[in-house]
Design an enzyme around this catalytic site. Structure first.
Site, mmCIF file in Angstrom:
data_model
loop_
_atom_site.group_PDB
_atom_site.id
_atom_site.type_symbol
_atom_site.label_atom_id
_atom_site.label_comp_id
_atom_site.label_asym_id
_atom_site.label_seq_id
_atom_site.Cartn_x
_atom_site.Cartn_y
_atom_site.Cartn_z
ATOM 1 N N HIS A 112 0.819 -1.226 0.000
ATOM 2 C CA HIS A 112 0.000 0.000 0.000
ATOM 3 C C HIS A 112 0.852 1.275 0.000
ATOM 4 O O HIS A 112 0.312 2.377 -0.016
ATOM 5 C CB HIS A 112 -0.926 0.026 1.210
ATOM 6 N N ASP A 163 -2.840 -10.837 -2.175
ATOM 7 C CA ASP A 163 -3.374 -10.291 -0.925
ATOM 8 C C ASP A 163 -4.855 -9.943 -1.130
ATOM 9 O O ASP A 163 -5.282 -9.634 -2.252
ATOM 10 C CB ASP A 163 -2.582 -9.033 -0.543
ATOM 11 N N HIS A 219 -6.414 -7.381 -0.406
ATOM 12 C CA HIS A 219 -6.646 -5.965 -0.728
ATOM 13 C C HIS A 219 -5.828 -5.541 -1.927
ATOM 14 O O HIS A 219 -4.737 -6.061 -2.160
ATOM 15 C CB HIS A 219 -6.287 -5.095 0.485
ATOM 16 N N TYR A 264 -3.808 -11.868 8.997
ATOM 17 C CA TYR A 264 -3.930 -11.348 10.365
ATOM 18 C C TYR A 264 -4.550 -12.337 11.345
ATOM 19 O O TYR A 264 -4.759 -11.998 12.500
ATOM 20 C CB TYR A 264 -4.719 -10.024 10.326
HETATM 21 ZN ZN LIG Z 1 -4.385 -7.168 2.785
#
Ligand SMILES: [Zn+2]
Length: 355
Positions: free
Chosen positions: A167, A203, A205, A332
């Site tokens: 990101h 991923d 995202h 996570y």
């Molecule tokens: Zn992610």
């Protein structure tokens, strides 16, 4: 495949995050990397310590102003007394550089330490603490060392690094990322190889930072499969299917979006589509931003991919037969993260043997 590691990730303890104005515990914690490493070592992995890389190699994808800010942000925050008054133990932005605020004027760097963070970050979730710079800089060395191993003849290498990076863009950071580890490795491979390098980001995202860094670059193909930002998911402003690159890079960027709740079938179809695309474009090497937060049960995404799905994705990517660098991004669920990474890496190795 070798697992590249640096103890220095432990220096970065974000101390939670600020979400909708509330300090929450946060999920990008040091235990993530420790869990992955323990799982891979138990499975017999060879651990390689990251080698230091020069700033010119590691930081070339980022503006000097961002690098200078990140390297000094914590000390400046402390020197300004903000840890005592108002008593904030992490760098937290309060005012942001919105494009409408300054029109076409050059963006100044605020004189006040309390305002400076908002010049460089786009969210309130990505806090800076005492060892954040050292940890983020070490993660680049981990990614670059994995790329070096592949350039030296290993078929694949895995960078077990944090904080994550996909990101982080050229001049701004956010999404728990500070410096873009994937972009550093892709640029390193691109410099060394005669031909395009493919990035296939699995991923949950969108890898907005990686997309932005290579948006006009025809020699780094950036593909991403992720939960649809139009359905309300981070990074909200980017990651849509129409973003296909610009200038010389037109056609070198692909976003495949999935509805919340999507599982193995549609996710693996997207991974296969991106793998075919990389093969058609004659990529010479592959970088896999390996987030495992698309897994069912992950607290940060609504996708529902199984462990078998990650294994199958690894096989599909390994079957490309390309020199491959897998670099840790999200994931996570502390119980699942190690096994999910192991499944993916085993899949990559199997796919390579069959290719
Ligand atoms: Zn992610």
């Amino acid at each position: 495949m070798p697992v590249v590691w640096s103890d220095r990730h432990r220096l970065h303890e974000p101390g939670g995050e600020v979400w909708v104005g509330v300090r929450t515990p946060g999920t990008e914690v040091p235990e993530r990397a420790e869990r992955i490493r323990a799982e891979l070592v138990a499975a017999g992995a060879r651990v390689v310590d990251a080698a230091p890389h020069r700033d010119e190699t590691a930081l070339g994808n980022h503006d000097d102003a961002l690098v200078a800010y990140l390297a000094s942000a914590w000390e400046e925050w402390q020197a300004a007394g903000l840890t005592r008054d108002p008593g904030q133990d992490r760098v937290v932005p309060y005012v942001f550089l919105h494009p409408g605020l300054i029109s076409d004027r050059a963006a100044a760097i605020p004189a006040a330490a309390s305002a400076r963070a908002g010049r460089f970050t786009y969210d309130t979730m990505t806090l800076i603490g005492p060892g954040t710079w050292q940890g983020a800089r070490a993660a680049l060395d981990v990614a670059l060392t994995a790329a070096d191993l592949v350039l030296g003849g290993e078929r694949a290498a895995y960078a077990c690094c944090r904080p994550p990076g996909h990101h982080a863009a050229r001049d701004c950071f956010g999404g728990s990322c500070y410096l873009n580890n994937v972009a550093a490795a892709a640029s390193h491979l691109r410099r060394a190889l005669d031909g395009p390098v493919a990035v296939i980001d699995i991923d949950a995202h969108h890898g907005n930072g990686t997309q932005a860094i290579f948006y006009e670059d025809p020699l780094v193909l950036v593909g991403s499969v992720h939960v649809d930002p139009a359905a309300g998911w981070f990074p909200h402003f980017l990651g849509f299917p129409g973003e296909a690159g610009a200038g010389a890079g037109t056609g070198a960027n692909r976003n495949l979006t999935l509805a919340p709740g999507s599982g193995d079938e549609s996710w693996l179809a997207a991974v296969a589509e991106l793998a075919s695309w990389a093969a058609e474009r004659e990529a010479r090497a592959l970088v896999v931003p390996l987030g495992v937060d698309a897994a069912a049960g992950d607290p940060e995404s609504p996708l529902r991919v199984s462990a078998a799905g990650f294994h199958a994705a690894g096989r599909a990517l390994g079957a490309l037969g390309l020199p491959t660098v897998a670099i840790q991004e999200g994931g996570y669920d502390l119980v699942a993260i190690g096994p999910l990474v192991r499944e993916t890496l085993v899949g990559i190795e199997e796919g390579m043997r069959g290719s």
